[in-house]
Design a protein around this motif. Structure first.
Motif, PDB file in Angstrom:
ATOM      1  N   HIS A  14      93.711 -13.404  43.113  1.00 16.70           N
ATOM      2  CA  HIS A  14      95.031 -13.459  42.473  1.00 16.70           C
ATOM      3  C   HIS A  14      95.305 -14.893  42.010  1.00 16.70           C
ATOM      4  O   HIS A  14      95.090 -15.238  40.875  1.00 16.70           O
ATOM      5  N   VAL A  15      95.862 -15.722  42.898  1.00 16.08           N
ATOM      6  CA  VAL A  15      96.182 -17.123  42.602  1.00 16.08           C
ATOM      7  C   VAL A  15      96.963 -17.207  41.290  1.00 16.08           C
ATOM      8  O   VAL A  15      96.684 -18.042  40.417  1.00 16.08           O
ATOM      9  N   THR A  16      97.965 -16.337  41.149  1.00 12.40           N
ATOM     10  CA  THR A  16      98.760 -16.296  39.918  1.00 12.40           C
ATOM     11  C   THR A  16      99.551 -17.574  39.698  1.00 12.40           C
ATOM     12  O   THR A  16      99.939 -17.873  38.561  1.00 12.40           O
ATOM     13  N   LYS A  17      99.798 -18.333  40.753  1.00 10.49           N
ATOM     14  CA  LYS A  17     100.546 -19.581  40.583  1.00 10.49           C
ATOM     15  C   LYS A  17      99.852 -20.536  39.620  1.00 10.49           C
ATOM     16  O   LYS A  17     100.514 -21.368  38.985  1.00 10.49           O
ATOM     17  N   LEU A  18      98.538 -20.416  39.483  1.00  8.96           N
ATOM     18  CA  LEU A  18      97.824 -21.307  38.575  1.00  8.96           C
ATOM     19  C   LEU A  18      98.142 -21.006  37.116  1.00  8.96           C
ATOM     20  O   LEU A  18      97.860 -21.827  36.237  1.00  8.96           O
ATOM     21  N   ALA A  19      98.731 -19.848  36.843  1.00 11.37           N
ATOM     22  CA  ALA A  19      99.150 -19.546  35.474  1.00 11.37           C
ATOM     23  C   ALA A  19     100.376 -20.357  35.076  1.00 11.37           C
ATOM     24  O   ALA A  19     100.759 -20.371  33.895  1.00 11.37           O
ATOM     25  N   TYR A  20     100.993 -21.041  36.051  1.00  8.82           N
ATOM     26  CA  TYR A  20     102.243 -21.751  35.796  1.00  8.82           C
ATOM     27  C   TYR A  20     102.113 -23.262  35.955  1.00  8.82           C
ATOM     28  O   TYR A  20     103.120 -23.967  35.989  1.00  8.82           O
ATOM     29  N   VAL A  21     100.897 -23.771  36.062  1.00  8.04           N
ATOM     30  CA  VAL A  21     100.717 -25.217  36.188  1.00  8.04           C
ATOM     31  C   VAL A  21     100.311 -25.791  34.835  1.00  8.04           C
ATOM     32  O   VAL A  21      99.662 -25.120  34.024  1.00  8.04           O
ATOM     33  N   GLU A  22     100.695 -27.037  34.590  1.00  8.44           N
ATOM     34  CA  GLU A  22     100.378 -27.667  33.313  1.00  8.44           C
ATOM     35  C   GLU A  22      98.911 -28.090  33.292  1.00  8.44           C
ATOM     36  O   GLU A  22      98.260 -28.216  34.339  1.00  8.44           O
ATOM     37  N   PRO A  23      98.339 -28.288  32.091  1.00  9.39           N
ATOM     38  CA  PRO A  23      96.889 -28.451  31.958  1.00  9.39           C
ATOM     39  C   PRO A  23      96.274 -29.563  32.796  1.00  9.39           C
ATOM     40  O   PRO A  23      95.201 -29.370  33.381  1.00  9.39           O
ATOM     41  N   ASN A  24      96.906 -30.711  32.849  1.00 10.30           N
ATOM     42  CA  ASN A  24      96.299 -31.811  33.613  1.00 10.30           C
ATOM     43  C   ASN A  24      96.195 -31.482  35.090  1.00 10.30           C
ATOM     44  O   ASN A  24      95.193 -31.785  35.745  1.00 10.30           O
ATOM     45  N   ARG A  25      97.231 -30.849  35.606  1.00 13.85           N
ATOM     46  CA  ARG A  25      97.188 -30.473  37.024  1.00 13.85           C
ATOM     47  C   ARG A  25      96.145 -29.390  37.255  1.00 13.85           C
ATOM     48  O   ARG A  25      95.453 -29.389  38.274  1.00 13.85           O
ATOM     49  N   LEU A  26      96.032 -28.453  36.299  1.00 10.84           N
ATOM     50  CA  LEU A  26      95.029 -27.397  36.438  1.00 10.84           C
ATOM     51  C   LEU A  26      93.625 -27.994  36.470  1.00 10.84           C
ATOM     52  O   LEU A  26      92.766 -27.538  37.228  1.00 10.84           O
ATOM     53  N   THR A  27      93.389 -29.012  35.675  1.00 11.20           N
ATOM     54  CA  THR A  27      92.093 -29.676  35.692  1.00 11.20           C
ATOM     55  C   THR A  27      91.809 -30.290  37.060  1.00 11.20           C
ATOM     56  O   THR A  27      90.691 -30.195  37.586  1.00 11.20           O
ATOM     57  N   GLU A  28      92.819 -30.914  37.661  1.00 11.60           N
ATOM     58  CA  GLU A  28      92.647 -31.494  38.994  1.00 11.60           C
ATOM     59  C   GLU A  28      92.344 -30.407  40.023  1.00 11.60           C
ATOM     60  O   GLU A  28      91.465 -30.570  40.879  1.00 11.60           O
ATOM     61  N   ILE A  29      93.064 -29.289  39.932  1.00  8.60           N
ATOM     62  CA  ILE A  29      92.853 -28.185  40.874  1.00  8.60           C
ATOM     63  C   ILE A  29      91.453 -27.606  40.699  1.00  8.60           C
ATOM     64  O   ILE A  29      90.765 -27.283  41.678  1.00  8.60           O
ATOM     65  N   ALA A  30      91.017 -27.467  39.446  1.00 13.25           N
ATOM     66  CA  ALA A  30      89.669 -26.952  39.191  1.00 13.25           C
ATOM     67  C   ALA A  30      88.620 -27.833  39.855  1.00 13.25           C
ATOM     68  O   ALA A  30      87.662 -27.344  40.468  1.00 13.25           O
ATOM     69  N   GLY A  31      88.794 -29.138  39.755  1.00 14.52           N
ATOM     70  CA  GLY A  31      87.857 -30.050  40.400  1.00 14.52           C
ATOM     71  C   GLY A  31      87.856 -29.889  41.906  1.00 14.52           C
ATOM     72  O   GLY A  31      86.797 -29.966  42.558  1.00 14.52           O
TER      73      GLY A  31
END
Length: 412
Positions: free
Chosen positions: A238-255
């Motif tokens: 699921h992790v639907t919360k990641l649909a609501y984060v801005e791109p730079n933060r998503l990149t950090e989370i992906a790392g």
């Protein structure tokens, strides 16, 4: 050879025609103009792929719409309605409903499955017993592994822990979680990692479901995966919360996910249905963009989740449909990314599930599907039907290609 699949196209190699030889349940040869004798199926240039891998489905609570209501359509209602219904589940009832769902999966080319299964004092091990019989009875066509998890909480629901441990002793292979329903989310995550250690089991958690991305449990999961050496053996769904984060933060989370070796399963149908219920206009899709994570090295899969229940009141168990739906939701149009949608129901799903004997390679188990199209991109874009499926070299499905019947044009 026991079987030869002649004139096949392979994923990522649409220009070359090959023959696939199968012997004793395994792929014995992949060659152009294979010089061998045996039963032959002419494929006419169609795509052959390893079988589809379902990483996240709920057999135990599928097909219960007639016992539940879905008026608000949100997750709280779904959990409540299923909690009431499952008190009356029997092992026989779970088996029968699960059988219907498994057979739908087989008809769409699924050869491996991880089913998430609830245990708690209300249901006991009745669902587990019903699904274990499915595992046995359908082993001729599909490998099914069980992931037990506490849908209604663990630390706040006395007796659930003991049942999870007992299910692991009886044959469950994976331990799961749903910390967002627990009185102590991090305490539940801690306990799940302990159970995984005790049974040397993989971990697969329902995680970070919702729209408020100010805090994420995935940070803690990554920390524990590193601490306990569970990289490559931990997945979150699921992790639907990641649909609501801005791109730079998503990149950090992906790392963070990549470095910790934590994989992620996106469940397009359920997440699309349940999310956005907090708004009466401009409703959000709430589906995490898997490709944004893939591009940063995170392994991702796409899966079905629920079928014909209040969490998802529809579903035909087609993983190709999930791949196509995901491409539509997430604005996927590039050919390489469409191909990745296919990978997320095959090779990437197999990697998430740690399947050692999977793949279209000589020596691997002949768990294969034949698709009525030439490429993986076409299969996803056109929802191409599965014409054949094979489990350990044995044909488990045949579907005739559709045929148009034109009127007679000969007026002579």
């Amino acid at each position: 050879m026991d079987l030869i699949l002649k004139d096949a196209r392979l994923p990522g190699d649409a220009e070359r025609s090959v023959d696939i030889g199968i012997q004793d349940g395994r792929i014995a040869a992949i060659e152009t103009n294979l010089a061998a004798e045996g039963e032959t199926i002419e494929l006419g240039g169609r795509l052959v792929s390893p079988g589809f891998v379902e990483t996240h489905i709920h057999l135990d609570k599928s097909c219960i719409l007639d016992r539940c209501s879905s008026r608000r359509g949100d997750i709280d209602e779904a959990i409540s309605e299923v909690a009431k219904a499952k008190k009356d589940f029997t092992a026989e009832d779970v088996y029968e409903r699960g059988r219907r769902t498994v057979e739908k999966c087989l008809l769409h080319g699924t050869t491996h499955m991880r089913t998430h299964l609830e245990v708690d004092p209300a249901i006991g091990l009745r669902s587990f017993e019903g699904v274990m019989k499915l595992v046995e009875d359908y082993s001729w066509a599909i490998d099914i592994e069980i992931c037990v998890f506490p849908q209604e909480g663990l630390l706040n629901y006395p007796g659930t822990d003991e049942l999870m441990v007992e299910a692991m002793k009886r044959g469950a292979k994976v331990v799961g979680a749903a910390p967002y329903t627990d009185s102590d989310p991090h305490g539940q995550i801690d306990r799940v990692f302990e159970i995984a250690r005790d049974f040397d089991a993989d971990i697969d958690m329902h995680l970070d479901f919702g729209a408020d991305s100010s805090s994420l449990d995935l940070d803690y999961v990554c920390e524990l995966a590193e601490r306990h050496g569970r990289g490559g053996r931990t997945a979150i769904g699921h992790v639907t919360k990641l649909a609501y984060v801005e791109p730079n933060r998503l990149t950090e989370i992906a790392g963070r996910l990549r470095d910790a070796g934590v994989a992620l399963t996106v469940l397009p149908s359920t997440d699309l249905f349940l999310m956005g219920r907090d708004r009466d206009h401009a409703q959000t899709r709430g589906v995490t963009h898997a490709h944004a994570l893939l591009h940063h090295g995170v392994n991702c899969s796409l899966s079905t989740n629920n079928v014909l229940n209040p969490f998802t009141p529809f579903g035909d168990c087609s993983l190709l449909r999930m791949a196509n739906l995901n491409a539509n939701i997430c604005h996927i149009g590039a050919a390489d990314d469409i191909a990745e949608c296919f990978n997320m129901i095959t090779t990437r799903s197999a990697r998430l599930s740690n399947l050692p004997d999977y793949g279209l390679e000589v020596g691997k188990s002949a768990d294969l599907v034949v698709i009525d199209g030439p490429t993986t991109q076409a299969a996803v874009a056109e929802l191409a039907p599965v014409l054949h499926a094979f489990k350990r070299g044995r044909r488990t499905l045949t579907r005739q290609p559709a045929q148009l019947h034109f009127p007679n044009r000969d007026h002579a």
